[in-house]
Design a protein around this motif. Structure first.
Motif, PDB file in Angstrom:
ATOM      1  N   ARG A  75       0.812  -1.213   0.000  1.00 21.76           N
ATOM      2  CA  ARG A  75       0.000   0.000   0.000  1.00 21.76           C
ATOM      3  C   ARG A  75       0.850   1.270   0.000  1.00 21.76           C
ATOM      4  O   ARG A  75       0.361   2.347  -0.335  1.00 21.76           O
ATOM      5  CB  ARG A  75      -0.962  -0.012   1.194  1.00 21.76           C
ATOM      6  CG  ARG A  75      -2.178  -0.902   0.950  1.00 21.76           C
ATOM      7  CD  ARG A  75      -3.262  -0.635   1.982  1.00 21.76           C
ATOM      8  NE  ARG A  75      -2.885  -1.148   3.289  1.00 21.76           N
ATOM      9  CZ  ARG A  75      -3.119  -2.393   3.697  1.00 21.76           C
ATOM     10  NH1 ARG A  75      -3.714  -3.250   2.877  1.00 21.76           N
ATOM     11  NH2 ARG A  75      -2.751  -2.787   4.901  1.00 21.76           N
ATOM     12  N   LEU A  76       2.123   1.157   0.370  1.00 26.19           N
ATOM     13  CA  LEU A  76       3.029   2.299   0.241  1.00 26.19           C
ATOM     14  C   LEU A  76       3.448   2.525  -1.210  1.00 26.19           C
ATOM     15  O   LEU A  76       4.015   3.573  -1.535  1.00 26.19           O
ATOM     16  CB  LEU A  76       4.283   2.087   1.097  1.00 26.19           C
ATOM     17  CG  LEU A  76       4.127   2.206   2.605  1.00 26.19           C
ATOM     18  CD1 LEU A  76       5.456   1.890   3.294  1.00 26.19           C
ATOM     19  CD2 LEU A  76       3.633   3.588   3.017  1.00 26.19           C
ATOM     20  N   GLY A  77       3.189   1.536  -2.070  1.00 29.66           N
ATOM     21  CA  GLY A  77       3.534   1.684  -3.480  1.00 29.66           C
ATOM     22  C   GLY A  77       4.691   0.827  -3.935  1.00 29.66           C
ATOM     23  O   GLY A  77       5.310   1.113  -4.967  1.00 29.66           O
ATOM     24  N   ILE A  78       5.007  -0.244  -3.196  1.00 29.88           N
ATOM     25  CA  ILE A  78       6.075  -1.158  -3.606  1.00 29.88           C
ATOM     26  C   ILE A  78       5.445  -2.326  -4.346  1.00 29.88           C
ATOM     27  O   ILE A  78       4.706  -3.123  -3.764  1.00 29.88           O
ATOM     28  CB  ILE A  78       6.887  -1.671  -2.390  1.00 29.88           C
ATOM     29  CG1 ILE A  78       7.458  -0.497  -1.600  1.00 29.88           C
ATOM     30  CG2 ILE A  78       8.007  -2.589  -2.866  1.00 29.88           C
ATOM     31  CD1 ILE A  78       8.212  -0.907  -0.348  1.00 29.88           C
ATOM     32  N   ARG A 104      -4.153  -0.368  -3.963  1.00 26.83           N
ATOM     33  CA  ARG A 104      -4.282   1.078  -4.102  1.00 26.83           C
ATOM     34  C   ARG A 104      -4.918   1.662  -2.842  1.00 26.83           C
ATOM     35  O   ARG A 104      -5.753   1.025  -2.184  1.00 26.83           O
ATOM     36  CB  ARG A 104      -5.143   1.434  -5.317  1.00 26.83           C
ATOM     37  CG  ARG A 104      -4.554   0.988  -6.644  1.00 26.83           C
ATOM     38  CD  ARG A 104      -5.486   1.361  -7.789  1.00 26.83           C
ATOM     39  NE  ARG A 104      -5.575   2.792  -7.953  1.00 26.83           N
ATOM     40  CZ  ARG A 104      -5.036   3.475  -8.967  1.00 26.83           C
ATOM     41  NH1 ARG A 104      -4.350   2.839  -9.890  1.00 26.83           N
ATOM     42  NH2 ARG A 104      -5.173   4.771  -9.045  1.00 26.83           N
ATOM     43  N   THR A 105      -4.554   2.874  -2.536  1.00 24.01           N
ATOM     44  CA  THR A 105      -5.134   3.540  -1.366  1.00 24.01           C
ATOM     45  C   THR A 105      -6.292   4.468  -1.738  1.00 24.01           C
ATOM     46  O   THR A 105      -6.971   4.980  -0.853  1.00 24.01           O
ATOM     47  CB  THR A 105      -4.061   4.365  -0.633  1.00 24.01           C
ATOM     48  OG1 THR A 105      -3.473   5.310  -1.542  1.00 24.01           O
ATOM     49  CG2 THR A 105      -2.975   3.451  -0.082  1.00 24.01           C
ATOM     50  N   ASP A 106      -6.536   4.643  -3.060  1.00 27.16           N
ATOM     51  CA  ASP A 106      -7.626   5.531  -3.484  1.00 27.16           C
ATOM     52  C   ASP A 106      -8.919   4.775  -3.767  1.00 27.16           C
ATOM     53  O   ASP A 106      -9.935   5.374  -4.133  1.00 27.16           O
ATOM     54  CB  ASP A 106      -7.214   6.356  -4.709  1.00 27.16           C
ATOM     55  CG  ASP A 106      -6.828   5.492  -5.911  1.00 27.16           C
ATOM     56  OD1 ASP A 106      -7.068   4.261  -5.880  1.00 27.16           O
ATOM     57  OD2 ASP A 106      -6.281   6.051  -6.879  1.00 27.16           O
ATOM     58  N   LEU A 147       1.166  -2.984 -12.362  1.00 27.43           N
ATOM     59  CA  LEU A 147       0.964  -1.595 -12.767  1.00 27.43           C
ATOM     60  C   LEU A 147      -0.417  -1.096 -12.350  1.00 27.43           C
ATOM     61  O   LEU A 147      -0.613   0.111 -12.150  1.00 27.43           O
ATOM     62  CB  LEU A 147       1.152  -1.442 -14.282  1.00 27.43           C
ATOM     63  CG  LEU A 147       2.591  -1.603 -14.772  1.00 27.43           C
ATOM     64  CD1 LEU A 147       2.635  -1.580 -16.294  1.00 27.43           C
ATOM     65  CD2 LEU A 147       3.505  -0.532 -14.195  1.00 27.43           C
ATOM     66  N   ALA A 148      -1.375  -2.007 -12.198  1.00 27.79           N
ATOM     67  CA  ALA A 148      -2.718  -1.613 -11.772  1.00 27.79           C
ATOM     68  C   ALA A 148      -2.733  -1.063 -10.351  1.00 27.79           C
ATOM     69  O   ALA A 148      -3.683  -0.385  -9.958  1.00 27.79           O
ATOM     70  CB  ALA A 148      -3.679  -2.797 -11.889  1.00 27.79           C
ATOM     71  N   MET A 149      -1.704  -1.349  -9.572  1.00 30.16           N
ATOM     72  CA  MET A 149      -1.630  -0.814  -8.210  1.00 30.16           C
ATOM     73  C   MET A 149      -1.023   0.579  -8.168  1.00 30.16           C
ATOM     74  O   MET A 149      -0.934   1.188  -7.112  1.00 30.16           O
ATOM     75  CB  MET A 149      -0.834  -1.754  -7.307  1.00 30.16           C
ATOM     76  CG  MET A 149       0.639  -1.864  -7.654  1.00 30.16           C
ATOM     77  SD  MET A 149       1.588  -2.878  -6.481  1.00 30.16           S
ATOM     78  CE  MET A 149       1.780  -1.709  -5.121  1.00 30.16           C
ATOM     79  N   ASP A 150      -0.600   1.101  -9.329  1.00 29.36           N
ATOM     80  CA  ASP A 150       0.024   2.426  -9.433  1.00 29.36           C
ATOM     81  C   ASP A 150       1.261   2.511  -8.535  1.00 29.36           C
ATOM     82  O   ASP A 150       1.331   3.341  -7.619  1.00 29.36           O
ATOM     83  CB  ASP A 150      -0.983   3.518  -9.061  1.00 29.36           C
ATOM     84  CG  ASP A 150      -0.476   4.915  -9.405  1.00 29.36           C
ATOM     85  OD1 ASP A 150       0.365   5.031 -10.321  1.00 29.36           O
ATOM     86  OD2 ASP A 150      -0.913   5.876  -8.751  1.00 29.36           O
TER      87      ASP A 150
END
Length: 231
Positions: A75-78, A104-106, A147-150
């Motif tokens: 969730r931090l983007g890793i 994703r967090t959004d 990539l879907a997790m941004d």
């Protein structure tokens, strides 16, 4: 963006990584090289909290993540593509990609158009089960899912291993584009030394769980490869 300081990573009571330190700035590409069995995959798994124990200090964007759970790191983007890809074979291509959005967090559960721009074949196979794809197509699906997790950081463990040569070039091109055009920070386990030399801002060579040598991409000479990477 990411800094490892005196890392020791364990399976059971045995340390596989020993006193590993390095840093990587945002937007850089780091290649991790080494012979088989020297700790490269353990290093990738340590980024995600997937070993039994991690000692030392691992920070991401200044935040200590050494003892964070795997889902918290995601969730931090890793984002992480392991060896073997680990797609869900009974899920469709669409469902596999949607799985990535849960980090994703959004709260968005959309399929990014970028993945179909990078991998057009996935749009044609959107309702096909992941297990029915070829190895190379499954690797493309693994990229689409992450990539879907941004992600802000992309960790890739030998992403071209065991796939057909024409898709190897496509995967290499995608890695370069994600790094250079979209500014994604990348940590890449790679056996192709000329490719690593051409695209890496920095590299580390692992040996027996330690960093044997490190430097910039330009420092990855044939002499370094001969000394540390040949069998």
């Amino acid at each position: 963006m990411i800094e490892a300081t005196n890392l020791y990573s364990y399976y059971g009571k045995s340390p596989v990584l020993q006193d590993v330190s390095f840093s990587l700035r945002q937007g850089e590409l780091l290649s991790v090289l080494g012979r088989n069995g020297v700790g490269k995959t353990t290093l990738m798994r340590s980024f995600m909290g997937l070993t039994d124990k991690l000692e030392g200090r691992l920070t991401f964007n200044g935040q200590d993540i050494t003892r964070m759970r795997t889902d918290e790191r995601a969730r931090l983007g890793i984002g992480y593509i392991p060896q073997g890809r680990e797609i869900i074979p009974r899920f469709t291509v669409r469902e596999n990609i949607v799985m990535g959005t849960y980090a994703r967090t959004d709260g968005k559960r959309v399929l990014p158009e970028l993945v179909f721009e990078l991998f057009p074949i996935l749009k044609d196979f959107i309702d096909r089960r992941g297990g029915d794809l070829s190895g190379g197509q499954q690797q493309q699906l693994a990229f689409a899912r992450v990539l879907a997790m941004d992600p802000k950081l992309l960790i890739l463990d030998e992403p071209t291993e065991g796939i057909q040569p024409n898709i190897v070039k496509q995967i290499h091109d995608v890695i370069v584009r994600l790094n250079r055009e979209f500014g994604l920070t990348v940590v890449l386990v790679e056996q192709n030394v000329p490719f690593a030399r051409a695209v890496s801002d920095r590299f580390v060579v692992m040996d027996k769980g330690r960093v044997a040598i490190s430097g910039t991409g330009a420092d990855l000479s044939d002499e370094v490869a001969e000394r540390h990477l040949t069998f």
